[in-house]
Structure formats: C-alpha cells, structure tokens
Design a protein around this motif. Structure first.
Motif, PDB file in Angstrom:
ATOM      1  N   MET A  70       0.783  -1.249  -0.034  1.00 57.01           N
ATOM      2  CA  MET A  70      -0.045   0.046  -0.105  1.00 57.01           C
ATOM      3  C   MET A  70       0.738   1.236   0.024  1.00 57.01           C
ATOM      4  SD  MET A  70      -2.959  -1.252  -0.359  1.00 57.01           S
ATOM      5  CE  MET A  70      -3.629   0.421  -0.662  1.00 57.01           C
ATOM      6  N   LEU A  71       2.110   1.342   0.498  1.00 55.43           N
ATOM      7  CA  LEU A  71       3.123   2.543   0.699  1.00 55.43           C
ATOM      8  C   LEU A  71       4.113   2.514  -0.417  1.00 55.43           C
ATOM      9  CD1 LEU A  71       2.920   2.791   4.493  1.00 55.43           C
ATOM     10  CD2 LEU A  71       1.242   3.699   2.976  1.00 55.43           C
ATOM     11  N   THR A  72       4.232   1.453  -1.235  1.00 50.19           N
ATOM     12  CA  THR A  72       5.274   1.606  -2.153  1.00 50.19           C
ATOM     13  C   THR A  72       4.868   1.748  -3.659  1.00 50.19           C
ATOM     14  OG1 THR A  72       6.602   0.154  -0.550  1.00 50.19           O
ATOM     15  CG2 THR A  72       7.373   0.404  -2.839  1.00 50.19           C
ATOM     16  N   VAL A 131       8.533   4.364   3.048  1.00 52.30           N
ATOM     17  CA  VAL A 131       8.502   5.901   2.999  1.00 52.30           C
ATOM     18  C   VAL A 131      10.043   6.022   2.298  1.00 52.30           C
ATOM     19  CG1 VAL A 131       9.211   8.106   4.090  1.00 52.30           C
ATOM     20  CG2 VAL A 131       7.096   6.547   4.815  1.00 52.30           C
ATOM     21  N   ASP A 132      10.877   5.316   2.658  1.00 51.61           N
ATOM     22  CA  ASP A 132      12.539   5.383   1.980  1.00 51.61           C
ATOM     23  C   ASP A 132      12.175   4.923   0.256  1.00 51.61           C
ATOM     24  OD1 ASP A 132      14.334   6.455   3.377  1.00 51.61           O
ATOM     25  OD2 ASP A 132      14.847   4.415   4.284  1.00 51.61           O
ATOM     26  N   ALA A 133      11.500   3.833  -0.007  1.00 49.09           N
ATOM     27  CA  ALA A 133      11.179   3.400  -1.138  1.00 49.09           C
ATOM     28  C   ALA A 133      10.216   4.495  -1.956  1.00 49.09           C
ATOM     29  CB  ALA A 133      10.593   2.024  -1.269  1.00 49.09           C
ATOM     30  N   ALA A 134       9.518   5.249  -1.317  1.00 50.36           N
ATOM     31  CA  ALA A 134       8.677   6.222  -1.880  1.00 50.36           C
ATOM     32  C   ALA A 134       9.432   7.338  -2.342  1.00 50.36           C
ATOM     33  CB  ALA A 134       7.384   6.478  -1.209  1.00 50.36           C
ATOM     34  N   ALA A 135      10.366   7.767  -1.562  1.00 48.31           N
ATOM     35  CA  ALA A 135      11.193   8.798  -1.737  1.00 48.31           C
ATOM     36  C   ALA A 135      12.049   8.739  -3.122  1.00 48.31           C
ATOM     37  CB  ALA A 135      12.194   9.307  -0.505  1.00 48.31           C
ATOM     38  N   ASP A 136      12.585   7.233  -3.330  1.00 47.33           N
ATOM     39  CA  ASP A 136      13.387   6.941  -4.298  1.00 47.33           C
ATOM     40  C   ASP A 136      12.572   7.054  -5.581  1.00 47.33           C
ATOM     41  OD1 ASP A 136      15.758   6.374  -2.764  1.00 47.33           O
ATOM     42  OD2 ASP A 136      15.291   4.422  -2.495  1.00 47.33           O
ATOM     43  N   ALA A 153      16.427  13.038   1.905  1.00 45.83           N
ATOM     44  CA  ALA A 153      15.699  13.476   3.025  1.00 45.83           C
ATOM     45  C   ALA A 153      14.629  14.345   2.467  1.00 45.83           C
ATOM     46  CB  ALA A 153      16.659  14.336   3.802  1.00 45.83           C
ATOM     47  N   MET A 154      15.144  15.240   1.609  1.00 41.43           N
ATOM     48  CA  MET A 154      13.764  16.458   1.018  1.00 41.43           C
ATOM     49  C   MET A 154      12.712  15.378   0.423  1.00 41.43           C
ATOM     50  SD  MET A 154      15.922  19.393  -0.655  1.00 41.43           S
ATOM     51  CE  MET A 154      17.280  20.221   0.586  1.00 41.43           C
ATOM     52  N   ALA A 155      13.022  14.507  -0.291  1.00 41.40           N
ATOM     53  CA  ALA A 155      12.216  13.782  -0.874  1.00 41.40           C
ATOM     54  C   ALA A 155      11.093  12.810  -0.015  1.00 41.40           C
ATOM     55  CB  ALA A 155      12.735  12.566  -1.978  1.00 41.40           C
ATOM     56  N   SER A 157      10.571  14.202   2.833  1.00 38.58           N
ATOM     57  CA  SER A 157       9.632  15.239   3.528  1.00 38.58           C
ATOM     58  C   SER A 157       8.534  15.321   2.580  1.00 38.58           C
ATOM     59  CB  SER A 157      10.260  16.485   3.466  1.00 38.58           C
ATOM     60  OG  SER A 157      11.454  16.286   4.662  1.00 38.58           O
ATOM     61  N   TYR A 158       8.768  15.208   1.044  1.00 37.38           N
ATOM     62  CA  TYR A 158       7.552  15.374   0.317  1.00 37.38           C
ATOM     63  C   TYR A 158       6.615  14.258   0.400  1.00 37.38           C
ATOM     64  CZ  TYR A 158       5.049  15.459  -4.118  1.00 37.38           C
ATOM     65  OH  TYR A 158       4.077  15.738  -5.093  1.00 37.38           O
ATOM     66  N   VAL A 159       7.069  12.906   0.642  1.00 34.80           N
ATOM     67  CA  VAL A 159       6.297  11.810   0.889  1.00 34.80           C
ATOM     68  C   VAL A 159       5.441  12.215   1.823  1.00 34.80           C
ATOM     69  CG1 VAL A 159       6.215   9.328   1.500  1.00 34.80           C
ATOM     70  CG2 VAL A 159       7.896  10.071  -0.384  1.00 34.80           C
ATOM     71  N   GLY A 160       5.877  12.798   3.100  1.00 35.29           N
ATOM     72  CA  GLY A 160       5.380  13.203   4.197  1.00 35.29           C
ATOM     73  C   GLY A 160       4.174  14.264   3.639  1.00 35.29           C
ATOM     74  N   LEU A 161       4.480  15.028   3.037  1.00 39.32           N
ATOM     75  CA  LEU A 161       3.378  16.158   2.696  1.00 39.32           C
ATOM     76  C   LEU A 161       2.333  15.414   1.878  1.00 39.32           C
ATOM     77  CD1 LEU A 161       2.767  18.960   2.298  1.00 39.32           C
ATOM     78  CD2 LEU A 161       3.914  18.994  -0.019  1.00 39.32           C
ATOM     79  N   ALA A 162       2.839  14.561   1.034  1.00 42.60           N
ATOM     80  CA  ALA A 162       1.881  13.920   0.022  1.00 42.60           C
ATOM     81  C   ALA A 162       0.856  13.242   0.951  1.00 42.60           C
ATOM     82  CB  ALA A 162       2.534  12.975  -0.833  1.00 42.60           C
ATOM     83  N   THR A 163       1.441  12.464   2.075  1.00 40.73           N
ATOM     84  CA  THR A 163       0.539  11.690   2.741  1.00 40.73           C
ATOM     85  C   THR A 163      -0.240  12.473   3.701  1.00 40.73           C
ATOM     86  OG1 THR A 163       2.422   9.908   3.015  1.00 40.73           O
ATOM     87  CG2 THR A 163       0.640   9.866   4.811  1.00 40.73           C
ATOM     88  N   SER A 164       0.067  13.484   4.228  1.00 37.59           N
ATOM     89  CA  SER A 164      -0.803  14.410   5.017  1.00 37.59           C
ATOM     90  C   SER A 164      -1.957  15.000   4.369  1.00 37.59           C
ATOM     91  CB  SER A 164       0.098  15.508   5.944  1.00 37.59           C
ATOM     92  OG  SER A 164       0.838  14.844   6.613  1.00 37.59           O
TER      93      SER A 164
END
Length: 199
Positions: A70-72, A131-136, A153-155, A157-164
């Motif tokens: 679900m998260l990758t 989250v690491d895989a999603a950032a990649d 790390a910025m990517a 953070s973007y994944v976190g933004l997308a999730t929220s």
C-alpha cells in the motif's frame, strides 16, 4: 493492486499470492489488524489457511506485506510514466498516487496509520522502509537517478507532505482531489527546480 478476487479458481502461484494479498489489503483496511485472522483471509480468498502460511508466513508477516504494497510505488508505475518534460512527469506521478489512494482509501489509510499496530517495531520499520522507497520513486519519477543524502531527505519530506495532504482530502473532506493534485504537483516542481540544486 489490480486483481479481481475469485473463488476456487486455478491460478499460477504468483497470481494466487497476489489474489490472497488483495483480500488481505481489503480486510485489514476494513477491520484493522486485531480483527482479521488468517482464517478470515483464507475464507475470503477461497483457499486453505495453510496457503496463507506458505506464501506469507504468519499473520504479522502478511500484514507487513500489506503495508509494503500500500505504501510503495511499484516499478510498473514508474515504467508507465509518460516521456516528456518535468511538469508532465510530475503531474503523472501525482495522478498515479491519487488514483491509488482513492481506489484503496480505507486500506491505504489503515496502512499509513499502522492499523492499530503503531509502536510495533517491525511495523514501524516497514512503514519507514516504504517511505524510503517512495522517496526513491519520487526522485526517479522526476529524472533524478543519483541523489545526495540531503535530496533523499527532502524527498522523504515530500512523501510526508503527500501523505498528510491525501489524508486531508480522504478523511476530512476539506480539500478536493483537484486541489490536492495542484498542491502536490506544484510543490514537487518547486522542490526539483528551486531546492534540490542546493542539496
């Protein structure tokens, strides 16, 4: 997840595994970890319970696989991105993400909140790894094949933004899908064109 769940049909081993996983995604999304047994999954999938153990091991291992799925971002999603300029690719990856979370909203929301398993070390590691895989995947989608730790790390953070932001849309209903799409696409483009270069 794109398979249709059938009862007592003959499948190849890979198709059978995917079918069981599709059932598990749905059930864990509907009821949460504590309320779903491997017997429930087997019954819904039309298979013997031993087959669940054969493909996935324990109930927890099955649940960890549900989180990963679900998260990758799967390789097929990246491979199907349209060729073209950065705005086109950014728009496409955001569209793909929103399609997935809307189609599997209950399961996706359960996965990102650990479905009642928050604080479990293995579940937390599975989410962090996803989250690491999603950032990649985000970096790959926008054409960045070699990144620095700061870019990664910025990517993340973007994944976190997308999730929220997706949660604001799906759970609270304050934002529309179009607003979420514009926000995530514009943010990704800004990060790539104005921020990643400094990293």
């Amino acid at each position: 997840m794109s398979i249709e769940v059938g009862q007592r049909r003959r499948f190849s081993p890979d198709a059978r595994r995917e079918q069981i996983l599709a059932v598990a995604v749905r059930l864990f999304g509907e009821r949460g970890y504590a309320e779903v047994s491997t017997t429930d999954v087997a019954r819904e999938a039309g298979v013997a319970r031993g087959l669940i153990n054969h493909y996935f091991g324990t109930k927890k291992e099955l649940y960890l696989e549900v989180i990963r799925v679900m998260l990758t971002v799967p390789p097929v999603a990246l491979a199907s991105l349209p060729p073209g300029d950065l705005p086109t690719r950014a728009d496409a990856i955001v569209g793909w993400f929103l399609d997935v979370v809307s189609r599997h909203s209950r399961s996706w929301l359960a996965a990102i909140t650990a479905g009642g398993m928050a604080g479990d070390a293995e579940v937390d590691r599975a989410i962090d790894s996803a989250v690491d895989a999603a950032a990649d995947a985000v970096l790959t989608a926008v054409g960045i094949t070699t990144s620095t730790p700061a870019m990664h790390a910025m990517a993340r953070s973007y994944v976190g933004l997308a999730t929220s932001t997706a949660r604001e849309w799906l759970q609270r209903g304050v934002l529309t899908r179009a607003q979420v799409h514009r926000l995530l696409t514009a943010t990704l483009l800004t990060m790539v064109t104005q921020v990643f270069g400094d990293a």
